[in-house]
Design a protein around this motif. Structure first.
Motif, short mmCIF file in Angstrom:
data_model
loop_
_atom_site.label_atom_id
_atom_site.label_comp_id
_atom_site.label_asym_id
_atom_site.label_seq_id
_atom_site.Cartn_x
_atom_site.Cartn_y
_atom_site.Cartn_z
N THR A 124 1.07 -1.18 -0.14
CA THR A 124 0.29 0.33 -0.31
C THR A 124 0.82 1.08 0.15
OG1 THR A 124 0.01 -0.02 2.18
CG2 THR A 124 -1.84 -1.12 1.27
N ALA A 125 -0.02 2.49 -0.52
CA ALA A 125 0.56 3.54 -0.36
C ALA A 125 0.02 4.72 -0.66
CB ALA A 125 1.95 3.93 -1.92
N ASP A 126 0.37 5.72 -0.10
CA ASP A 126 -0.58 7.19 0.22
C ASP A 126 -0.73 7.40 -2.07
OD1 ASP A 126 -0.54 7.72 2.34
OD2 ASP A 126 1.18 8.45 2.19
N ILE A 127 0.13 7.17 -2.59
CA ILE A 127 -0.23 7.54 -4.10
C ILE A 127 0.58 6.24 -4.75
CG2 ILE A 127 1.58 9.66 -4.12
CD1 ILE A 127 -0.27 10.73 -6.68
N LEU A 128 -0.03 6.17 -6.30
CA LEU A 128 0.71 5.22 -6.82
C LEU A 128 1.42 6.31 -7.72
CD1 LEU A 128 -1.31 2.17 -6.69
CD2 LEU A 128 0.53 2.43 -5.41
N VAL A 129 2.54 6.07 -8.42
CA VAL A 129 2.84 6.72 -10.07
C VAL A 129 2.82 6.00 -11.38
CG1 VAL A 129 4.71 8.73 -11.34
CG2 VAL A 129 4.16 9.30 -8.40
N ILE A 130 2.41 6.09 -11.71
CA ILE A 130 2.44 4.63 -13.23
C ILE A 130 3.41 5.66 -13.71
CG2 ILE A 130 1.36 3.93 -15.11
CD1 ILE A 130 -0.72 3.21 -13.18
N GLY A 131 4.78 5.24 -14.30
CA GLY A 131 5.62 5.70 -15.59
C GLY A 131 6.98 6.67 -14.49
N ALA A 132 8.08 6.11 -14.82
CA ALA A 132 9.30 6.63 -14.24
C ALA A 132 9.85 8.37 -15.27
CB ALA A 132 9.94 5.49 -13.57
N GLY A 133 9.61 8.12 -16.24
CA GLY A 133 9.74 9.14 -17.21
C GLY A 133 9.96 10.01 -16.57
N TRP B 178 -7.10 2.68 -5.20
CA TRP B 178 -6.78 1.73 -6.85
C TRP B 178 -6.19 0.53 -6.26
CZ3 TRP B 178 -9.94 3.32 -10.63
CH2 TRP B 178 -10.18 4.65 -11.10
N ARG B 179 -6.38 -0.37 -6.98
CA ARG B 179 -5.54 -1.56 -7.12
C ARG B 179 -5.04 -1.69 -8.17
NH1 ARG B 179 -8.44 -6.55 -4.85
NH2 ARG B 179 -7.91 -5.28 -2.80
N VAL B 180 -3.91 -1.64 -8.28
CA VAL B 180 -2.76 -1.89 -9.68
C VAL B 180 -1.71 -3.76 -9.49
CG1 VAL B 180 -0.80 -1.21 -11.00
CG2 VAL B 180 -2.66 0.35 -10.08
N THR B 181 -2.65 -4.26 -10.38
CA THR B 181 -1.75 -5.42 -10.50
C THR B 181 -0.49 -5.27 -11.50
OG1 THR B 181 -4.04 -6.97 -10.21
CG2 THR B 181 -2.12 -8.41 -11.33
N SER C 166 4.33 -8.65 -10.80
CA SER C 166 5.39 -8.87 -9.46
C SER C 166 3.85 -8.51 -8.17
CB SER C 166 6.32 -7.57 -9.01
OG SER C 166 5.50 -6.00 -9.36
N GLY C 167 3.19 -8.32 -8.73
CA GLY C 167 2.37 -8.23 -6.78
C GLY C 167 1.00 -6.78 -7.26
N THR C 168 0.66 -6.78 -6.08
CA THR C 168 -0.53 -5.73 -6.13
C THR C 168 -0.55 -4.64 -5.45
OG1 THR C 168 -2.00 -6.71 -4.47
CG2 THR C 168 -2.47 -7.74 -6.68
N PHE C 169 -0.39 -3.32 -5.92
CA PHE C 169 -0.56 -2.54 -4.99
C PHE C 169 -2.25 -1.59 -4.86
CE2 PHE C 169 3.53 -3.64 -7.42
CZ PHE C 169 4.50 -3.48 -6.08
N GLU C 170 -1.89 -0.73 -4.13
CA GLU C 170 -3.27 -0.18 -3.09
C GLU C 170 -2.74 1.20 -2.72
OE1 GLU C 170 -6.98 -1.39 -1.58
OE2 GLU C 170 -5.80 -2.70 -2.43
N ALA C 171 -3.57 2.35 -3.64
CA ALA C 171 -3.11 3.53 -2.62
C ALA C 171 -4.75 4.69 -3.03
CB ALA C 171 -2.08 3.98 -3.27
N PRO C 172 -5.00 5.50 -2.24
CA PRO C 172 -6.67 6.01 -3.23
C PRO C 172 -6.52 7.20 -3.38
CG PRO C 172 -5.43 7.07 -1.04
CD PRO C 172 -4.40 5.91 -1.20
N GLN C 173 -4.91 7.29 -4.34
CA GLN C 173 -5.05 8.36 -4.95
C GLN C 173 -3.90 7.22 -6.20
OE1 GLN C 173 -5.22 12.37 -5.54
NE2 GLN C 173 -3.97 12.54 -3.59
N LEU C 174 -3.51 7.55 -7.33
CA LEU C 174 -3.19 7.05 -8.52
C LEU C 174 -2.80 8.65 -8.95
CD1 LEU C 174 -3.41 3.84 -10.50
CD2 LEU C 174 -3.66 5.79 -11.61
N LEU C 175 -1.62 8.72 -9.83
CA LEU C 175 -1.01 9.19 -10.47
C LEU C 175 -0.35 8.71 -12.02
CD1 LEU C 175 -0.24 11.95 -11.88
CD2 LEU C 175 1.74 12.16 -10.76
N ASN C 176 -1.62 8.69 -13.02
CA ASN C 176 -1.04 8.70 -14.23
C ASN C 176 0.13 9.31 -15.41
OD1 ASN C 176 -0.98 7.30 -17.34
ND2 ASN C 176 -3.35 7.82 -17.76
N ALA C 177 1.01 9.25 -15.32
CA ALA C 177 2.19 9.73 -15.82
C ALA C 177 3.20 8.56 -17.03
CB ALA C 177 3.54 10.61 -14.81
N ALA C 178 2.74 8.20 -17.66
CA ALA C 178 3.28 6.97 -19.00
C ALA C 178 3.23 7.92 -19.81
CB ALA C 178 2.02 5.94 -18.67
#
Length: 373
Positions: free
Chosen positions: A5-14, A177-180, A183-195
């Motif tokens: 779990t986290a406070d926010i998941l960020v998708i994309g490390a560009g 938001w649950r992201v699969t 390597s596993g699942t990740f969950e956070a109330p916020q998600l940032l789409n930076a893909a």
């Protein structure tokens, strides 16, 4: 599989995702970044890494102004103030003069020039031009180094950045938001789409329509060429051709509006029409030879109006977008990171990004394209 779990998941490390992760973690949020490859493996690493504040909309000007200021204070950015020269056709000159005035009102050192005055920066054929503009604080950065520096800063601030971790599914579970991933699942109330160019596909995994699509861009490189002085990034808005010195070479290109979708590799058929237009405006290219091995291609992340999508997603609580920068991600990443942190914390952003809200597409807003190559 693990579940974290986290406070926010960020998708994309560009560069957009990394700069945002840094600012989010700096503000005390527990941040997890999920990157399917590695930093700078997408559009960031394939860009020409130009930075400019010469735009015709206040939002773009301010995002670039604040980002360039941050890069100038970061030795790792490799920022070099080499300037940008804009060559404007007669039909667009009156509107461009207004853009220069707006830039100047926002503290940008832009100058309106006659085509003859602009010859001090590089030589070109003045036919059909109404005027030119130049900004000495525009220039370029080292996109790879800058991206990795934001990754380092994000980790130092406490963010967890997971590489080689592609997202395969996204679902709303309760208030999170649950992201699969493999390597596993990740969950956070916020998600940032930076893909980046993949942002539309990330949205689709969650059943969301985010109008971002990939567009392939070619960057052609000459072999070593002797010139009286280095050529700053120069845009010919009449033909769409740009060129710039890169060490002892010149790089040049032009957007193909039909080259969209997931096409890979160099489109050598695009060289001839690009070079023909380039030679008309820049006759000195006649003495240059092409270095195919030094040329490259990459993806832009385009929206329908070529403005980015920045802000919260209506109907999807906790979902944030920072994508669709349409070739301007590197030049606006620093300020965007700060804006995303403020939005995640329900603060008023230091730059008004409401014109970049995704709601504009549903409202069918008609807007003038900003300076785009």
């Amino acid at each position: 599989m693990t579940h974290q779990t986290a406070d926010i998941l960020v998708i994309g490390a560009g560069i957009i995702g990394a700069a945002s992760a840094y600012r989010l973690a700096q503000r005390g949020l527990k941040v997890t970044v999920l990157e399917k490859n590695h930093p700078a493996s997408g559009s960031t690493g394939k860009s020409v890494a130009g930075v400019r504040a010469q735009f015709n909309s206040a939002t773009n000007i301010l995002l670039s102004r604040e980002s360039i200021a941050e890069y100038a204070a970061m030795p790792e950015s490799g920022y070099r103030a080499e300037g940008y020269l804009m060559l404007i056709p007669e039909a667009g000159w009156a509107a461009h003069q207004k853009a220069v005035a707006l830039q100047q009102s926002l503290g940008i050192a832009s100058l309106a020039l006659t085509p003859e005055e602009a010859q001090q920066y590089t030589t070109f054929n003045t036919a059909g031009l109404g005027g030119c503009s130049f900004c000495s604080t525009d220039g370029k950065v080292d996109a790879h180094s800058l991206n990795h520096e934001y990754v380092r800063l994000a980790r130092e601030a406490g963010a967890r950045i997971l590489l080689d971790t592609p997202v395969t599914a996204i679902e709303r579970v309760g208030k999170s938001w649950r992201v699969t991933t493999p390597s596993g699942t990740f969950e956070a109330p916020q998600l940032l789409n930076a893909a980046g160019a993949w942002s539309g596909e990330i949205g689709a995994l969650a059943g969301l329509d985010i109008p971002v699509e990939p567009a392939r861009r070619m960057v052609f490189s000459t072999a070593s060429i002797e010139l009286p002085k280095p050529v700053p990034m120069t845009f010919d808005l009449a033909s769409g051709v740009y060129l710039r010195s890169e060490g002892e070479r010149l790089i040049f290109g032009r957007a193909d509006p039909l080259d969209t979708g997931w096409r890979e590799g160099m489109s050598w058929s695009w060289l001839e029409p690009t070079l023909m237009l380039a030679l008309e405006r820049f006759p000195f290219l006649e003495s240059a030879s092409l270095d195919q091995k030094a040329s490259w291609w990459g993806y832009y992340e385009l929206t329908p109006d070529q403005f980015p999508v920045v802000g919260r997603m209506p109907g999807a609580p906790g979902w944030l977008n920072a994508c669709g920068f349409s070739g301007h991600g590197v030049m606006q990443a620093a300020a965007t990171g700060r804006v995303m942190a403020q939005l995640a914390l329900n603060e008023t952003p230091f730059i008004d990004v409401s014109p970049l809200s995704i709601e504009r597409f549903a409202a069918q807003e008609v807007r003038t394209l900003d300076l785009q190559v």
